[in-house]
Design a protein around this motif. Structure first.
Motif, PDB file in Angstrom:
ATOM      1  N   LYS B  25      76.883  84.181  79.404  1.00  0.00           N
ATOM      2  CA  LYS B  25      78.200  84.673  78.991  1.00  0.00           C
ATOM      3  C   LYS B  25      78.978  85.316  80.135  1.00  0.00           C
ATOM      4  O   LYS B  25      80.011  85.952  79.915  1.00  0.00           O
ATOM      5  N   ASP B 303      72.943  94.915  80.871  1.00  0.00           N
ATOM      6  CA  ASP B 303      73.252  95.433  79.536  1.00  0.00           C
ATOM      7  C   ASP B 303      74.485  96.341  79.559  1.00  0.00           C
ATOM      8  O   ASP B 303      75.232  96.410  78.579  1.00  0.00           O
ATOM      9  N   THR B 306      77.464  94.094  79.223  1.00  0.00           N
ATOM     10  CA  THR B 306      77.689  93.559  77.873  1.00  0.00           C
ATOM     11  C   THR B 306      78.160  94.656  76.924  1.00  0.00           C
ATOM     12  O   THR B 306      79.012  94.418  76.072  1.00  0.00           O
ATOM     13  N   LEU B 312      78.279  91.254  73.688  1.00  0.00           N
ATOM     14  CA  LEU B 312      77.033  91.098  72.928  1.00  0.00           C
ATOM     15  C   LEU B 312      76.663  92.436  72.286  1.00  0.00           C
ATOM     16  O   LEU B 312      76.972  93.501  72.823  1.00  0.00           O
ATOM     17  N   GLN B 313      75.977  92.360  71.148  1.00  0.00           N
ATOM     18  CA  GLN B 313      75.441  93.562  70.518  1.00  0.00           C
ATOM     19  C   GLN B 313      74.127  93.935  71.192  1.00  0.00           C
ATOM     20  O   GLN B 313      73.525  93.127  71.903  1.00  0.00           O
ATOM     21  N   ASN B 315      70.820  94.421  70.488  1.00  0.00           N
ATOM     22  CA  ASN B 315      69.575  93.643  70.460  1.00  0.00           C
ATOM     23  C   ASN B 315      69.729  92.284  71.125  1.00  0.00           C
ATOM     24  O   ASN B 315      68.856  91.839  71.868  1.00  0.00           O
ATOM     25  N   ASP B 316      70.852  91.628  70.852  1.00  0.00           N
ATOM     26  CA  ASP B 316      71.089  90.323  71.478  1.00  0.00           C
ATOM     27  C   ASP B 316      71.189  90.467  72.992  1.00  0.00           C
ATOM     28  O   ASP B 316      70.679  89.635  73.747  1.00  0.00           O
ATOM     29  N   SER B 317      71.861  91.503  73.429  1.00  0.00           N
ATOM     30  CA  SER B 317      72.033  91.704  74.865  1.00  0.00           C
ATOM     31  C   SER B 317      70.695  91.940  75.540  1.00  0.00           C
ATOM     32  O   SER B 317      70.368  91.298  76.555  1.00  0.00           O
ATOM     33  N   ARG B 319      67.725  91.193  74.534  1.00  0.00           N
ATOM     34  CA  ARG B 319      66.875  90.000  74.485  1.00  0.00           C
ATOM     35  C   ARG B 319      67.303  88.990  75.547  1.00  0.00           C
ATOM     36  O   ARG B 319      66.487  88.394  76.246  1.00  0.00           O
ATOM     37  N   MET B 320      68.629  88.787  75.650  1.00  0.00           N
ATOM     38  CA  MET B 320      69.126  87.810  76.629  1.00  0.00           C
ATOM     39  C   MET B 320      68.821  88.264  78.058  1.00  0.00           C
ATOM     40  O   MET B 320      68.412  87.464  78.914  1.00  0.00           O
ATOM     41  N   ASP B 323      65.264  87.629  78.771  1.00  0.00           N
ATOM     42  CA  ASP B 323      65.030  86.207  79.036  1.00  0.00           C
ATOM     43  C   ASP B 323      65.407  85.843  80.466  1.00  0.00           C
ATOM     44  O   ASP B 323      64.678  85.142  81.165  1.00  0.00           O
TER      45      ASP B 323
END
Lengths: 339, 339
Positions: B25, B303, B306, B312-313, B315-317, B319-320, B323
C-alpha cells in the motif's frame, strides 16, 4: 554425482555444506555434529541430514533433533570427506577414520602441512588431481596466494615481507581473544604456508588485535626490475577472486556493504585489495588487503573436491564454483560501491 | 498508494526504505543522501531513486552517481516523510522543512520526545491516527514496550527497575566508543522514554560496553500480587514481536543464528527474551533480553505510517508489516534453534 560429506559443521563446515548442496555435480550426503546445539538444529532446518557419533545419538534424540545415522555410516557412504573439524582434529580423523577406511579427504588450513597436499585453486589445481589427502591452506594463506600469483606471473618478485593484523576471534568464537592486548609472532607460520603452495621468497609477522571482522594483511614486495604501477594492478586482478576497492577505509565498511547487498552471513568469499593503501618507490610496492576470514576458503574447498576427483577441469571448476558462490557479482558490487 | 520518502539513508533509513518498497500500500518515491559515498551507490544499485541537496548535485555527478532530484523536490512529492537523519537533525528538519511545507513526518528515537507523538505499535497504534508528527521511540524503548505491555495486561505491575548494557557502537559506526571503559548514566532517559508510551512506574540505569552486537537489557519487575511464573511467559509472548529463547547464552550466538538462517543484514527485527536469565522470588521477576539495535524499530516505522495515514487498521497493519519483514518466521526459527 560425487557423494560428498562434511565432517564438522562449524564456521567452515556450514559454508562448504551450503556450497556442496548447490553444486550440480555433487550430492551432499550429510553433515556431522558432535553436540546437540543450535547448529545441529540449523542443519536439520536447512534440510541437511545429520550424522552423529553412535554413542551420542541419545543426547540428540533427547532434544528432539532428527539424526540420520552415525558418523561412521556417513563416511562409509561418501566418495570424499570434507573434514572441517577444529584445528588439529583433522589429522586425528585421518589416522583414526580416513586412513583405515582408505577414504579420500580434504582438510583445512588449521592442520599441519604434512596432513596432505597444500592446495590453492589458482596456483596448483592440476597438481592436486588424484591426491588422496589435500589441505586447503588457511584464509590468510589463500588470500596471499590469490594476490601474489598474478603479480608473480607478470613481474619478477625478489622478496616479500608480509605483515598480518589478524582478528582476535570469529564473531561466534566462544574462545575469544585478549581484549586489552595486541599479541604477535615474528616468523609466523604464514610465510611457510605460502611457500607450501608457491615458490617465492617471503617472511611474515602476525599481530593479533581485539576485533572480529576481517584480517587486515599487507605486503611489501620488492622486485628484480620494475615494480607494477598502481594502475597496472587493476588489470592484473580483473578476473581474479580478489575485489579491488578504491575508497574503503575501514573493515566495517566492507562488512556493512556485504550486509547491505544481502549476502548470506555477509560472506564475500574474496579478499579486498585496498588500493588507497598502495605505496611504491619504483622498485617495491606496499599493499594491504582485508580477508573475510570465515568465507575465503570455501571456493578452494569446492575446487579441491573437483580436482581430487577429476570431475571437472580447472577453468570449468573455478567458473562453476564462482557461480555457486556468486563471486563475480559480489566482486562487481563491492568494486562499484567502493569505486 | 501512499507516497513515502525516506530522508536519511543510514542504519535505520536503509532498512525502512527496503520495507516501504515491499509494502503493497506504499510507494517509495526515493531516499536522500548528503554524501556521495558507498551508501549512495548502494541505494542506486538497489533500484532506489536518490535525491540530494541541490548544492551537492555536482559532487554526486562527479562520482558518476545518478541523482533524480533535490531533497526539496522529493519532500514536496511525498505524502509522508520518514525522517531517519542522525540524532537531533530530525527536529531541525521539522523546523526548516516539514513545518513550513505542512508535511507529515515520522521521526526516530534519537529526537527529543517533544518532536512528536511517541509511538509503539503494540501500545498506542490507534492514538497516533492523524497525528502530524510521530516519534518512533528508540530500539531499547521499543523493546521494553513490547515486553512490558503484555505483562502489564495480565499482571499488576508495581514497579520496574531497568538496567541496560548498551553496545558501544553499531558495526558501521565511524564514531566508535571507548574501548577500554564501561561508562554509565544513572537515571538514563530510557525510563522517561518508556513512560512517554506506557503509564508505568519505571527507573533505568544504562551502562555502555565496548561491543557492537545487541544491547543486553534487563528488568526487575515487582508486582501487586502474584508475579508471572516462568512457564506463563511463553504464552504471553506467543503472538508478540518478541522471540523467546531458552538456550542462548551469548549475544553472538543470536547474531550467528541470524546469519546462518540467511537474514539480510542479519536483521531479526525482534528482541530476544533470554529465558535462562529468568529469576523470581514469587512477588518479583528478573528477566534479560537482547535487542538487535539496528532493526527493531523498522516495524514501528511502517506501522506509524499506516496509523498516521489511516490506510490500515492496527491488526491488519501489524500483520502486513510482520509479513514484509518475515517476523513470524524469524521468531519461529530462532525459538526452534534455541529451544
Amino acid at each position: 554425482m560425487l557423494n560428498v560429506c562434511v565432517n564438522g559443521y562449524g564456521t567452515i563446515g556450514k559454508r562448504v555444506a551450503d556450497a556442496v548442496s548447490k553444486h550440480p555435480k555433487m550430492k551432499l550426503l550429510g553433515v556431522t555434529k558432535y553436540t546437540p546445539d543450535q547448529d545441529a538444529k540449523l542443519a536439520v532446518m536447512a534440510g541437511m541430514k545429520l550424522f552423529v557419533p553412535a554413542e551420542s545419538a541419545k543426547s540428540f534424540a533427547a532434544k528432539g533433533i532428527e539424526v540420520s545415522g552415525s558418523v561412521e555410516e556417513l563416511v562409509n557412504m561418501a566418495d570424499i570427506v570434507v573434514d572441517a573439524s577444529s584445528d588439529g582434529n583433522g589429522v586425528k580423523n585421518k589416522q583414526n577414520i580416513y586412513l583405515p577406511k582408505r577414504k579420500k579427504a580434504i582438510f583445512q588450513g588449521g592442520e599441519e602441512a604434512s596432513v596432505g597436499f597444500s592446495f590453492n585453486a589458482r596456483c596448483n589445481f592440476d597438481l592436486a588431481a588424484g591426491k588422496e589427502y589435500i589441505r586447503v591452506v588457511s584464509c590468510n594463506t589463500t588470500s596471499y596466494c590469490r594476490i601474489i600469483k598474478p603479480i608473480g606471473e607478470n613481474y619478477r618478485i625478489k622478496n616479500i615481507d608480509a605483515l598480518l593484523i589478524r582478528r582476535g576471534a570469529d564473531l561466534n568464537d566462544a574462545k575469544g581473544s585478549a581484549l586489552n592486548a595486541v599479541d604477535w609472532k615474528a616468523k609466523s607460520h604464514h610465510a611457510d604456508d605460502v611457500r607450501s603452495v608457491i615458490d617465492v621468497p617471503i617472511s611474515s609477522i602476525a599481530f593479533k588485535v581485539p576485533h572480529t571482522h576481517c584480517h587486515i594483511n599487507s605486503m611489501r614486495i620488492t622486485f628484480d626490475g620494475a615494480a607494477p604501477k598502481k594502475d597496472e594492478l587493476y588489470g592484473l586482478f580483473k578476473n581474479e577472486r580478489v575485489a579491488v576497492l578504491n575508497t574503503a577505509s575501514t573493515s566495517s565498511q566492507i562488512v556493512e556493504a556485504a550486509r547491505d547487498t544481502g549476502l548470506k552471513r555477509f560472506d564475500t568469499f574474496v579478499p579486498a585489495l585496498l588500493m588507497n593503501t598502495f605505496m611504491s618507490n619504483g622498485s617495491d610496492i606496499f599493499i594491504a588487503f582485508a580477508v573475510p576470514q570465515e568465507s575465503v576458503v570455501v571456493a578452494e574447498n569446492i575446487d579441491a573436491i573437483t580436482s581430487q576427483s577429476g570431475i571437472l577441469q580447472k577453468n570449468d571448476s573455478m567458473r562453476m564454483t564462482d557461480d555457486i558462490l556468486g563471486i563475480t557479482k559480489i566482486k562487481s558490487q563491492l568494486e562499484n560501491m567502493f569505486s
